[in-house]
Design an enzyme around this catalytic site. Structure first.
Site, PDB file in Angstrom:
ATOM      1  N   LYS A  16      39.965  39.717  42.757  1.00  0.00           N
ATOM      2  CA  LYS A  16      41.138  38.840  43.043  1.00  0.00           C
ATOM      3  C   LYS A  16      41.431  38.404  44.235  1.00  0.00           C
ATOM      4  O   LYS A  16      41.783  37.150  44.719  1.00  0.00           O
ATOM      5  CB  LYS A  16      42.403  39.880  42.688  1.00  0.00           C
ATOM      6  CG  LYS A  16      42.530  40.235  41.258  1.00  0.00           C
ATOM      7  CD  LYS A  16      43.798  41.357  41.037  1.00  0.00           C
ATOM      8  CE  LYS A  16      43.349  42.695  41.798  1.00  0.00           C
ATOM      9  NZ  LYS A  16      42.346  43.649  41.301  1.00  0.00           N
ATOM     10  N   GLY A  40      41.492  47.223  47.646  1.00  0.00           N
ATOM     11  CA  GLY A  40      40.869  46.811  48.766  1.00  0.00           C
ATOM     12  C   GLY A  40      40.307  45.490  48.394  1.00  0.00           C
ATOM     13  O   GLY A  40      39.364  45.379  47.560  1.00  0.00           O
TER      14      GLY A  40
HETATM   15  P1  IMP Z   1      45.390  55.940  42.942  1.00  0.00           P
HETATM   16  O1  IMP Z   1      45.995  54.334  42.804  1.00  0.00           O
HETATM   17  O2  IMP Z   1      44.927  56.162  44.184  1.00  0.00           O
HETATM   18  O3  IMP Z   1      46.469  56.686  42.549  1.00  0.00           O
HETATM   19  O4  IMP Z   1      44.112  55.962  41.874  1.00  0.00           O
HETATM   20  C1  IMP Z   1      44.334  56.199  40.364  1.00  0.00           C
HETATM   21  C2  IMP Z   1      43.283  55.517  39.599  1.00  0.00           C
HETATM   22  O5  IMP Z   1      43.141  53.898  39.953  1.00  0.00           O
HETATM   23  C3  IMP Z   1      41.939  55.704  40.159  1.00  0.00           C
HETATM   24  O6  IMP Z   1      41.120  55.789  39.085  1.00  0.00           O
HETATM   25  C4  IMP Z   1      41.508  54.891  41.112  1.00  0.00           C
HETATM   26  O7  IMP Z   1      40.133  54.811  41.230  1.00  0.00           O
HETATM   27  C5  IMP Z   1      42.101  53.667  40.470  1.00  0.00           C
HETATM   28  N1  IMP Z   1      42.400  52.618  41.499  1.00  0.00           N
HETATM   29  C6  IMP Z   1      43.550  52.541  42.543  1.00  0.00           C
HETATM   30  N2  IMP Z   1      43.226  51.347  43.072  1.00  0.00           N
HETATM   31  C7  IMP Z   1      42.388  50.675  42.680  1.00  0.00           C
HETATM   32  C8  IMP Z   1      41.698  49.453  43.104  1.00  0.00           C
HETATM   33  O8  IMP Z   1      42.306  48.668  44.045  1.00  0.00           O
HETATM   34  N3  IMP Z   1      40.317  48.976  42.354  1.00  0.00           N
HETATM   35  C9  IMP Z   1      39.901  50.054  41.564  1.00  0.00           C
HETATM   36  N4  IMP Z   1      40.399  51.012  40.980  1.00  0.00           N
HETATM   37  C10 IMP Z   1      41.740  51.443  41.789  1.00  0.00           C
END
Ligand code: IMP
Length: 426
Positions: A16, A40
């Site tokens: 994105k 990220g």
């Molecule tokens: P959190 O958003 O850190 O609470 O993570 C929840 C889930 O979303 C986990 O499986 C993370 O690996 C995934 N996740 C969160 N942000 C991203 C991203 O920017 N890219 C890919 N996976 C994400």
């Protein structure tokens, strides 16, 4: 003039950042509408790589106003570090006049991160990014969150932070953590507020002004459709609305303001963290794809799980985001695979499914379709006609199965490595 949403159509990391950066060339305002430093976005401009986590990806363009929208959760320490990096790179001037932090955005505080980490070290771990995202959104919904506007009123900050910490103490103790020092926490926040408070305002004014004067606006999604709190692979999801439905309120506009929604998908699928992944490859193949595509987390450095393109996931994304068009990234990475495969449906308990079910995704049997692969370096292709016929046939099959046109095809990380088949802003 158009207001366009860019959303991830898979499990995040679809590229994105690159597409937003590209589209920002013709936008006056770019706003992130959800998530926080869990995202990220890797941007490569002129061969130089920059990873940003909070500021919208449009920041590497010289002029657009960059809004951190009301739907976000913002870690002040990460924000300041990121702004300093951008200043050092010459991407913005030290006055930060192009950055606006929504007064209504919530803050991620250090104890949110502590709780996220402690939970992730236990049996209920789901593989979060450990950035405190879930606990910060829990506070928001529990109506006890600390918001960006609270940085503008430092005298009231201490009472709010103390009440917030008090609410977490039983959880922190039960998880074996240490109670945060509220005095130190508030002192740090006051220090951070000196630089952040001048950026805090009603961000919706900026978006509405842009709309009134007929300028293009981009609403930038983070994560991907399958991580959406409502329509993702619950409970292996993030804690916010990832879908375009959240772009209006999370950015600072109304749903009727949105003209178009662009869904970003890789030519294959990746996922980080736990949870079902029907098209996941065997590790030998996954390793090959991971290496070819540089599939390691931009925030955590974790190796991403890799699999073939999953059409039921894309159908889900088309439906719940109202996708007007697709942008297909990393087509170049599939060069040299023969055949190329995609999952076109699932079978679950003898039934054929066209989209992911609410539960049982870990038990579905993927139905694959194979197509002849192509070889050669695609990174120099600049027009549809430059692509090998088999790569074009692959894209056309995706369009047919998803009933959505691929307006953009990306064949490398740089801005120039992009084939634009249809204008996004109209
Ligand atoms: P959190 O958003 O850190 O609470 O993570 C929840 C889930 O979303 C986990 O499986 C993370 O690996 C995934 N996740 C969160 N942000 C991203 C991203 O920017 N890219 C890919 N996976 C994400």
């Amino acid at each position: 003039m158009s207001i366009v949403v860019v959303v991830g159509a898979q499990w995040g990391d679809e590229g994105k950042g690159k597409i937003v950066d590209l589209l920002t060339a013709s936008a006056a305002v770019v706003a992130r509408y959800g998530g926080g430093a869990n995202a990220g976005h890797t941007l490569v401009v002129g061969g130089q790589k920059t990873v940003i986590r909070l500021v919208p990806s449009g920041v590497l363009r010289a002029t657009p106003t960059c809004v951190l929208g009301p739907g976000m959760v913002i870690d002040p320490a990460v924000l300041l570090e990121e702004l300093d990096t951008l200043i050092a790179r010459g991407a913005m001037d030290a006055s930060l006049s192009r950055v606006i932090v929504s007064d209504r955005a919530h803050l991620v505080l250090p104890h949110h991160m502590v709780v996220d980490r402690l939970r992730e070290s236990g049996a209920g771990a789901i593989g979060t990014t450990k950035r405190g995202i879930g606990p910060a959104y829990e506070d928001k919904v529990a109506r006890r969150g600390v918001r960006a506007i609270d940085l503008v009123y430092p005298n009231e900050l201490e009472a709010k932070v103390r009440a917030n910490v008090d609410a977490w103490l039983p959880t922190i103790r039960a998880l074996g953590g240490e109670a945060p020092d509220v005095g130190a926490l508030v002192a740090t926040l006051r220090e951070q507020a000196r630089r952040i408070a001048p950026l805090v305002r009603d961000a919706s004014d900026v978006l509405h002004d842009a709309k009134k004067r007929g300028a293009n606006v981009l609403l930038e999604g983070a994560q991907g459709t399958m991580l959406d709190i409502d329509h993702g692979t619950y409970p292996h999801v993030t804690s916010s609305t990832v879908l375009s439905g959240g772009a209006a309120s999370g950015g600072g506009l109304a749903p009727t303001d949105i003209d178009r929604v662009v869904g970003i998908t890789k030519a294959y699928t990746t996922r980080v963290g736990g949870g079902p992944f029907p098209s996941e490859m065997a590790e030998v193949e996954a390793e090959r794809l991971r290496k070819a595509g540089g599939e390691f987390g931009a925030v955590t450095g974790r190796p991403r799980r890799c699999g073939w393109l999953d059409i039921p996931v894309l159908r889900h994304a088309v439906r719940f985001n109202g996708l007007s068009m697709l942008a297909i990234t990393k087509l170049d990475v599939l060069s040299g695979w023969d055949p190329v495969r995609m999952v076109v449906a699932y079978e679950l308990d003898g039934r054929r499914l066209e989209r992911p079910p609410a539960t049982g995704l870990d038990r579905v049997v993927p139905v694959y379709e194979e197509m002849p692969g192509w070889s050669g370096d695609l990174t120099t292709c600049r027009s549809w006609g430059d692509l090998p016929a088999r790569a074009r046939a692959f894209i056309e099959r995706v369009e047919q199965l998803t009933e959505c046109q691929a307006a953009i095809v990306s064949v490398g990380p740089d801005r120039e490595q992009t084939i634009i088949r249809q204008s996004v802003f109209g």
